[in-house]
Write a protein that holds these residues in place. Structure first.
Motif, PDB file in Angstrom:
ATOM      1  N   THR A  67       0.853  -1.186   0.000  1.00 32.45           N
ATOM      2  CA  THR A  67       0.000   0.000   0.000  1.00 32.45           C
ATOM      3  C   THR A  67       0.889   1.236   0.000  1.00 32.45           C
ATOM      4  OG1 THR A  67      -1.674  -1.213   1.247  1.00 32.45           O
ATOM      5  CG2 THR A  67      -1.883   1.180   1.164  1.00 32.45           C
ATOM      6  N   MET A  68       0.578   2.193  -0.894  1.00 33.37           N
ATOM      7  CA  MET A  68       1.423   3.372  -1.068  1.00 33.37           C
ATOM      8  C   MET A  68       0.565   4.621  -1.071  1.00 33.37           C
ATOM      9  SD  MET A  68       3.705   1.833  -4.200  1.00 33.37           S
ATOM     10  CE  MET A  68       2.223   1.170  -4.973  1.00 33.37           C
ATOM     11  N   LYS A  69       1.129   5.715  -0.548  1.00 32.27           N
ATOM     12  CA  LYS A  69       0.541   7.033  -0.651  1.00 32.27           C
ATOM     13  C   LYS A  69       1.377   7.843  -1.620  1.00 32.27           C
ATOM     14  CE  LYS A  69      -2.128   7.911   3.523  1.00 32.27           C
ATOM     15  NZ  LYS A  69      -2.306   8.810   4.695  1.00 32.27           N
ATOM     16  N   VAL A  70       0.699   8.463  -2.602  1.00 36.57           N
ATOM     17  CA  VAL A  70       1.389   9.184  -3.672  1.00 36.57           C
ATOM     18  C   VAL A  70       0.885  10.605  -3.684  1.00 36.57           C
ATOM     19  CG1 VAL A  70       1.905   9.203  -6.141  1.00 36.57           C
ATOM     20  CG2 VAL A  70       1.549   7.030  -4.971  1.00 36.57           C
ATOM     21  N   ASN A  71       1.777  11.542  -3.990  1.00 33.96           N
ATOM     22  CA  ASN A  71       1.419  12.954  -4.096  1.00 33.96           C
ATOM     23  C   ASN A  71       0.285  13.119  -5.104  1.00 33.96           C
ATOM     24  OD1 ASN A  71       1.426  15.792  -4.803  1.00 33.96           O
ATOM     25  ND2 ASN A  71       3.391  15.913  -3.755  1.00 33.96           N
ATOM     26  N   GLY A  72      -0.712  13.936  -4.739  1.00 34.61           N
ATOM     27  CA  GLY A  72      -1.889  14.112  -5.589  1.00 34.61           C
ATOM     28  C   GLY A  72      -1.587  14.777  -6.912  1.00 34.61           C
ATOM     29  N   LYS A  73      -0.444  15.432  -7.051  1.00 33.68           N
ATOM     30  CA  LYS A  73      -0.101  16.083  -8.314  1.00 33.68           C
ATOM     31  C   LYS A  73       0.567  15.142  -9.318  1.00 33.68           C
ATOM     32  CE  LYS A  73       0.490  20.622  -6.150  1.00 33.68           C
ATOM     33  NZ  LYS A  73       1.412  21.768  -5.936  1.00 33.68           N
ATOM     34  N   VAL A  74       0.873  13.923  -8.876  1.00 36.49           N
ATOM     35  CA  VAL A  74       1.530  12.961  -9.770  1.00 36.49           C
ATOM     36  C   VAL A  74       0.458  12.311 -10.649  1.00 36.49           C
ATOM     37  CG1 VAL A  74       2.867  10.845  -9.917  1.00 36.49           C
ATOM     38  CG2 VAL A  74       3.381  12.549  -8.154  1.00 36.49           C
ATOM     39  N   ASP A  75       0.619  12.424 -11.952  1.00 38.63           N
ATOM     40  CA  ASP A  75      -0.359  11.887 -12.907  1.00 38.63           C
ATOM     41  C   ASP A  75       0.246  10.638 -13.566  1.00 38.63           C
ATOM     42  OD1 ASP A  75      -2.481  11.495 -14.542  1.00 38.63           O
ATOM     43  OD2 ASP A  75      -2.106  13.210 -15.854  1.00 38.63           O
ATOM     44  N   LEU A  76      -0.368   9.492 -13.332  1.00 39.88           N
ATOM     45  CA  LEU A  76       0.086   8.224 -13.901  1.00 39.88           C
ATOM     46  C   LEU A  76      -1.064   7.561 -14.654  1.00 39.88           C
ATOM     47  CD1 LEU A  76       2.092   6.799 -10.861  1.00 39.88           C
ATOM     48  CD2 LEU A  76       3.062   7.627 -13.025  1.00 39.88           C
ATOM     49  N   PRO A  77      -0.757   6.799 -15.720  1.00 40.04           N
ATOM     50  CA  PRO A  77      -1.833   6.116 -16.457  1.00 40.04           C
ATOM     51  C   PRO A  77      -2.405   4.961 -15.642  1.00 40.04           C
ATOM     52  CG  PRO A  77       0.297   5.493 -17.345  1.00 40.04           C
ATOM     53  CD  PRO A  77       0.565   6.577 -16.329  1.00 40.04           C
ATOM     54  N   ALA A  78      -3.619   4.530 -16.024  1.00 38.62           N
ATOM     55  CA  ALA A  78      -4.279   3.438 -15.303  1.00 38.62           C
ATOM     56  C   ALA A  78      -3.528   2.121 -15.474  1.00 38.62           C
ATOM     57  CB  ALA A  78      -5.725   3.289 -15.788  1.00 38.62           C
ATOM     58  N   ASN A  79      -2.815   1.946 -16.592  1.00 37.21           N
ATOM     59  CA  ASN A  79      -2.043   0.719 -16.811  1.00 37.21           C
ATOM     60  C   ASN A  79      -0.576   0.912 -16.431  1.00 37.21           C
ATOM     61  OD1 ASN A  79      -1.626   2.516 -18.897  1.00 37.21           O
ATOM     62  ND2 ASN A  79      -1.489   0.939 -20.492  1.00 37.21           N
ATOM     63  N   ALA A  80      -0.329   1.632 -15.307  1.00 40.43           N
ATOM     64  CA  ALA A  80       1.039   1.878 -14.843  1.00 40.43           C
ATOM     65  C   ALA A  80       1.657   0.589 -14.315  1.00 40.43           C
ATOM     66  CB  ALA A  80       1.022   2.940 -13.751  1.00 40.43           C
ATOM     67  N   TYR A  81       2.990   0.569 -14.278  1.00 38.77           N
ATOM     68  CA  TYR A  81       3.775  -0.565 -13.783  1.00 38.77           C
ATOM     69  C   TYR A  81       4.486  -0.157 -12.492  1.00 38.77           C
ATOM     70  CZ  TYR A  81       3.223  -3.523 -17.928  1.00 38.77           C
ATOM     71  OH  TYR A  81       2.712  -4.326 -18.911  1.00 38.77           O
ATOM     72  N   ALA A  82       4.711  -1.156 -11.619  1.00 29.90           N
ATOM     73  CA  ALA A  82       5.449  -0.936 -10.362  1.00 29.90           C
ATOM     74  C   ALA A  82       6.633  -1.891 -10.310  1.00 29.90           C
ATOM     75  CB  ALA A  82       4.532  -1.152  -9.157  1.00 29.90           C
ATOM     76  N   HIS A  83       7.831  -1.351 -10.081  1.00 34.93           N
ATOM     77  CA  HIS A  83       9.058  -2.142 -10.033  1.00 34.93           C
ATOM     78  C   HIS A  83       9.690  -1.998  -8.659  1.00 34.93           C
ATOM     79  CE1 HIS A  83       8.903  -2.423 -14.463  1.00 34.93           C
ATOM     80  NE2 HIS A  83       8.502  -1.165 -14.390  1.00 34.93           N
ATOM     81  N   LEU A  84      10.168  -3.098  -8.106  1.00 33.21           N
ATOM     82  CA  LEU A  84      10.883  -3.074  -6.835  1.00 33.21           C
ATOM     83  C   LEU A  84      12.368  -2.987  -7.143  1.00 33.21           C
ATOM     84  CD1 LEU A  84      10.564  -3.224  -3.778  1.00 33.21           C
ATOM     85  CD2 LEU A  84      10.765  -5.713  -3.948  1.00 33.21           C
ATOM     86  N   GLU A  85      12.992  -1.862  -6.782  1.00 38.58           N
ATOM     87  CA  GLU A  85      14.389  -1.611  -7.115  1.00 38.58           C
ATOM     88  C   GLU A  85      15.172  -1.285  -5.850  1.00 38.58           C
ATOM     89  OE1 GLU A  85      14.671   1.312 -10.152  1.00 38.58           O
ATOM     90  OE2 GLU A  85      13.422   0.195 -11.595  1.00 38.58           O
TER      91      GLU A  85
END
Length: 374
Positions: A85-103
């Motif tokens: 579970t993540m909280k992201v800044n409301g100004k960050v605009d990402l597409p609905a088909n975004a990807y998440a990578h563990l780096e």
């Protein structure tokens, strides 16, 4: 004086620690210098197959810029995946088909979650909103240093290198003394590959034909099933009549043997008959057109076309009484007005014939003639 101050400071620290445990643990306290979440952050989740040693309060980045933090890690509903579970800044605009990578920030650095758009070749759709979950198919992780060293250890300590040595040793034993055969085999393989490359279009067309056939069979599977179901009773009958069929085939085999023996025995006689028939066929061939012409005359006997054509412009109907005695002479009688047709000759009228029949002891042929003008 110093001891009471130290005791007071220790009590304050203990109270602060107890207060932190009461609100959910020290790990829930925001770290100094973390990402700015803004006034209206949104929460998103991501499912990972393995999060390794990722911990809450780890940073969430977009293009290596911190835009949020991890607020919780839990076990997925399937019991095999992890939900971050993540909280992201409301100004960050990402597409609905975004990807998440563990780096990992460095070789021995901390873990963080990198959010990004879809890979090249895929179009971005929609917008990632609060409450959305990034599916397992859109998440992955980089290999760990421990995993790399473990694989290298297996390779060096009796692993892949030892297997490569065994393979090379066995190949050396197999090839020693068989160089010409191996060279010939490689030549044949090269020829085969060249032929396959030359006919690759034919192979492609054949595969396309098989694909079309498969599609046709798939669309007609119900009809094929009906046919196979209908064949079952017939196959049962054939199975029941198998003995009779075998007996019939044996009888046919015996009959074929007798027929062959008969043909062999009568071969000379048949050849002699055909040779004897040859002169007759030759005479028929020599007759040519005369034979069909004579058949035409036979069908018009006793009055041929030439006889009937002798009366120009008239029609003639003749009725004969075949019970008349052979050799009976008929007396010609002219019809009234026959003088106007001198070229026709005498016409036998019914009355004259009747008088002739009455004067003779035997019946005479009955002849009726009618002549009409043009």
């Amino acid at each position: 004086m110093r001891r009471p101050i130290t005791a007071a400071a220790g009590g304050a620290v203990l109270a602060l620690a107890l207060t932190g445990c009461g609100i959910g643990g020290v790990q829930n306290l925001p770290l100094p210098g973390g990402a700015n979440l803004g006034a209206h952050p949104y929460t998103v989740k991501a499912r990972f197959a393995d999060v390794l040693d990722l911990v809450p309060q780890s940073s969430v980045r977009v293009n290596d810029v911190a835009v949020g933090r991890v607020t919780g890690i839990s076990l997925g509903s399937d019991g095999w995946s992890a939900v971050v579970t993540m909280k992201v800044n409301g100004k960050v605009d990402l597409p609905a088909n975004a990807y998440a990578h563990l780096e990992q920030s460095s070789l021995l650095g901390e873990k963080y979650v990198q959010l990004s758009g879809p890979p090249s070749g895929q179009a971005a759709t929609g917008r990632l909103r609060g409450g959305a979950t990034i599916p397992l198919s859109h998440t992955n992780r980089n290999p760990e240093v421990e995993e790399v060293f473990g694989a290298l250890s297996m390779l060096l300590n009796g692993g892949g290198i030892q297997q490569l040595k065994t393979i090379s040793t066995e190949l050396d034993k197999a090839l020693t003394g068989n160089e010409p055969q191996i060279r010939d085999m490689l030549t044949q393989v090269d020829t085969l590959v060249s032929d396959l490359d030359t006919h690759k279009q034919d192979i492609t067309d054949a595969l396309d034909g098989v694909n079309q056939l498969s599609d046709t069979l798939a669309t007609r599977d119900r009809a094929i099933g009906t046919v196979l179901t209908g064949l079952s009773p017939g196959l049962k009958v054939l199975d029941q009549q198998r003995g009779s069929l075998v007996t019939m085939l044996r009888s046919l085999d015996t009959l074929s043997g007798v027929a062959v023996d008969t043909v062999d025995r009568s071969k000379d006689d048949m050849v002699a008959d055909l040779k004897a028939l040859a002169p007759t066929l030759q005479r028929l061939a020599d007759a040519g057109k005369d034979l069909p012409d004579s058949l035409q005359v036979l069908l018009t006997y006793p009055f041929t076309d030439e006889v009937l054509n002798g009366v120009k412009g008239d029609y003639l109907n003749v009725y004969l009484d075949l019970t008349a005695a052979p050799g009976t002479q008929l007396v010609p009688t002219l019809l009234p007005g026959d003088s106007t047709y001198p070229d026709v000759g005498p016409i036998y009228t019914p009355s004259a014939l009747q008088k002739q029949k009455e004067s003779l002891p035997l019946p005479l042929p009955s002849v009726t003639t009618t002549r009409g003008g043009r």
